[in-house]
Design a protein around this motif. Structure first.
Motif, PDB file in Angstrom:
ATOM      1  N   GLN A 118     -14.626  34.228 -29.504  1.00  0.00           N
ATOM      2  CA  GLN A 118     -15.415  33.474 -28.525  1.00  0.00           C
ATOM      3  C   GLN A 118     -16.664  32.889 -29.174  1.00  0.00           C
ATOM      4  O   GLN A 118     -16.998  31.710 -28.967  1.00  0.00           O
ATOM      5  CB  GLN A 118     -15.804  34.380 -27.367  1.00  0.00           C
ATOM      6  N   HIS A 119     -17.353  33.705 -29.968  1.00  0.00           N
ATOM      7  CA  HIS A 119     -18.571  33.235 -30.635  1.00  0.00           C
ATOM      8  C   HIS A 119     -18.249  32.098 -31.600  1.00  0.00           C
ATOM      9  O   HIS A 119     -18.956  31.075 -31.636  1.00  0.00           O
ATOM     10  CB  HIS A 119     -19.228  34.401 -31.373  1.00  0.00           C
ATOM     11  N   TRP A 120     -17.163  32.256 -32.371  1.00  0.00           N
ATOM     12  CA  TRP A 120     -16.782  31.209 -33.319  1.00  0.00           C
ATOM     13  C   TRP A 120     -16.428  29.913 -32.593  1.00  0.00           C
ATOM     14  O   TRP A 120     -16.827  28.827 -33.011  1.00  0.00           O
ATOM     15  CB  TRP A 120     -15.596  31.679 -34.162  1.00  0.00           C
ATOM     16  N   LEU A 121     -15.688  30.016 -31.497  1.00  0.00           N
ATOM     17  CA  LEU A 121     -15.304  28.825 -30.743  1.00  0.00           C
ATOM     18  C   LEU A 121     -16.523  28.091 -30.205  1.00  0.00           C
ATOM     19  O   LEU A 121     -16.575  26.850 -30.225  1.00  0.00           O
ATOM     20  CB  LEU A 121     -14.380  29.208 -29.590  1.00  0.00           C
ATOM     21  N   GLN A 122     -17.494  28.822 -29.725  1.00  0.00           N
ATOM     22  CA  GLN A 122     -18.700  28.189 -29.186  1.00  0.00           C
ATOM     23  C   GLN A 122     -19.458  27.420 -30.251  1.00  0.00           C
ATOM     24  O   GLN A 122     -20.150  26.447 -29.943  1.00  0.00           O
ATOM     25  CB  GLN A 122     -19.584  29.258 -28.539  1.00  0.00           C
ATOM     26  N   GLU A 123     -19.309  27.824 -31.503  1.00  0.00           N
ATOM     27  CA  GLU A 123     -19.935  27.096 -32.606  1.00  0.00           C
ATOM     28  C   GLU A 123     -19.034  25.984 -33.137  1.00  0.00           C
ATOM     29  O   GLU A 123     -19.526  24.927 -33.555  1.00  0.00           O
ATOM     30  CB  GLU A 123     -20.272  28.063 -33.746  1.00  0.00           C
ATOM     31  N   VAL A 136     -16.420  24.283 -31.494  1.00  0.00           N
ATOM     32  CA  VAL A 136     -16.052  23.208 -30.572  1.00  0.00           C
ATOM     33  C   VAL A 136     -17.032  22.030 -30.603  1.00  0.00           C
ATOM     34  O   VAL A 136     -16.598  20.866 -30.581  1.00  0.00           O
ATOM     35  CB  VAL A 136     -15.877  23.768 -29.145  1.00  0.00           C
ATOM     36  N   ALA A 195     -14.468  31.884 -23.385  1.00  0.00           N
ATOM     37  CA  ALA A 195     -15.611  31.342 -24.126  1.00  0.00           C
ATOM     38  C   ALA A 195     -16.386  30.316 -23.306  1.00  0.00           C
ATOM     39  O   ALA A 195     -17.352  29.720 -23.806  1.00  0.00           O
ATOM     40  CB  ALA A 195     -15.127  30.701 -25.435  1.00  0.00           C
ATOM     41  N   GLY A 196     -15.985  30.099 -22.052  1.00  0.00           N
ATOM     42  CA  GLY A 196     -16.676  29.148 -21.186  1.00  0.00           C
ATOM     43  C   GLY A 196     -16.388  27.700 -21.514  1.00  0.00           C
ATOM     44  O   GLY A 196     -17.129  26.801 -21.079  1.00  0.00           O
ATOM     45  N   LEU A 197     -15.295  27.433 -22.236  1.00  0.00           N
ATOM     46  CA  LEU A 197     -15.028  26.091 -22.730  1.00  0.00           C
ATOM     47  C   LEU A 197     -14.065  25.285 -21.856  1.00  0.00           C
ATOM     48  O   LEU A 197     -13.675  24.176 -22.209  1.00  0.00           O
ATOM     49  CB  LEU A 197     -14.478  26.170 -24.161  1.00  0.00           C
TER      50      LEU A 197
END
Length: 316
Positions: free
Chosen positions: A90-95, A97, A116-118
């Motif tokens: 999740q943390h990696w995706l937020q960075e 995306v 991840a809220g995406l």
């Protein structure tokens, strides 16, 4: 050259990964070298990752090494996508995306993006069996249950398993034109565009709740007597309620109106008879409560995108 990144994690569904990646790989046969897709796999952890079918795969790089910008970032599904949260992913995706042009998911990979809220504020889809679960888990996403795939702005999501191939073909058509995508589809022996949506594969009528109530008693009666005529007034009488009060309780408990429930149940009944018997359409229309083949054909076409004859040819 466009870079397509695919996230890998334990217990992923292998076809969710391999199907779309084969589309991009085969597309490279029809493209000049400078227009090829570059494929990168990103592992949620180092070493071998075992897919849900037991096959072990190894990613090109780990999350910590995946710092470049991608043209397309895809998340496959599988039990590992929804059984437990993955904070590091999740943390990696937020960075990742914000530096990615397009991102999306195949099948239940939508749960990872949602966690991840995406997916908030986007129209999205997933495998029909997990639609309600995704709605509850990601209430800010606009989850739809019938599309094979959806693109909403820069987010692409697809239905279950093989729908990832449909999504990838749509990307190839967008990037390089319909002809290239058609050539890839021919190699894979798949249709460029399927008839109908996920509703073709999912029951329209949810299982009746096991708890007995006035509403469930009416549901079970309807299911057992589909060849009878039904109105809201008749169903309300079966429940010993006023039509208005019955309708309100029915929608609250079943999430569809009483007449929508009847219509869905009749379509599901007809589908089962088309799949498992050789009964003539007139008999199926009668047993399902449609009254006429014409009415049954109209509802099939409007809800499923196929006529009863086409449905029988495809699924029997």
């Amino acid at each position: 050259m466009k870079t397509v990144a695919m996230l890998l994690f334990p217990d992923l569904l292998l076809l969710d990964m391999s199907g779309p990646l084969e589309v991009f790989s085969i597309a490279n046969r029809y493209l000049p070298p400078q227009a090829h897709y570059r494929i990168v796999t990103v592992g949620s952890q180092a070493g071998l990752l075992r897919a849900s079918n037991g096959v072990a795969v190894q990613a090109d790089i780990t999350l910590q090494e995946a710092t470049e910008a991608y043209d397309l970032l895809l998340i496959p599904g599988g039990p590992g996508a929804y059984d437990q949260p993955m904070p590091a992913v999740q943390h990696w995706l937020q960075e990742a995306v914000p530096r990615t042009e397009y991102y999306g998911s195949i099948c239940t990979g939508a749960f990872i993006l949602g966690d991840a809220g995406l997916l908030d504020g986007y129209r999205v889809t997933t495998h029909w069996h997990y639609t309600e679960r995704l709605i509850k888990r990601c209430p800010k996403a606009l989850v739809q249950n019938d599309q094979i795939y959806i693109q909403d702005r820069n987010v692409l999501t697809s239905g279950g398993v093989t729908a990832g191939i449909d999504l990838a073909l749509a990307v190839v058509a967008r990037d390089h034109g319909k002809k290239v995508a058609q050539d890839v589809a021919k190699v894979l022996l798949v249709l460029m565009r399927r008839q109908g949506g996920q509703a073709l594969f999912s029951p329209l009528t949810a299982a009746v709740a096991p708890q007995e109530s006035a509403v469930t008693r009416v549901q079970n009666y309807v299911l057992a007597h589909l060849d009878e005529p039904f109105t809201v007034e008749r169903m309300a009488a079966l429940a010993n309620m006023s039509p208005r009060h019955f309708s309100r309780l029915f929608v609250r408990d079943v999430q569809v109106t009483p007449m929508e429930f009847v219509q869905n149940a009749r379509i599901d009944c007809a589908r089962s008879l088309l799949e498992t018997t050789e009964l003539p359409l007139k008999t199926i229309a009668y047993k399902s409560g449609f009254g006429s083949v014409r009415h049954m054909r109209f509802l099939f076409t409007s809800r499923l995108g196929l006529t009863p004859v086409q449905y029988r040819e495809q699924f029997s």
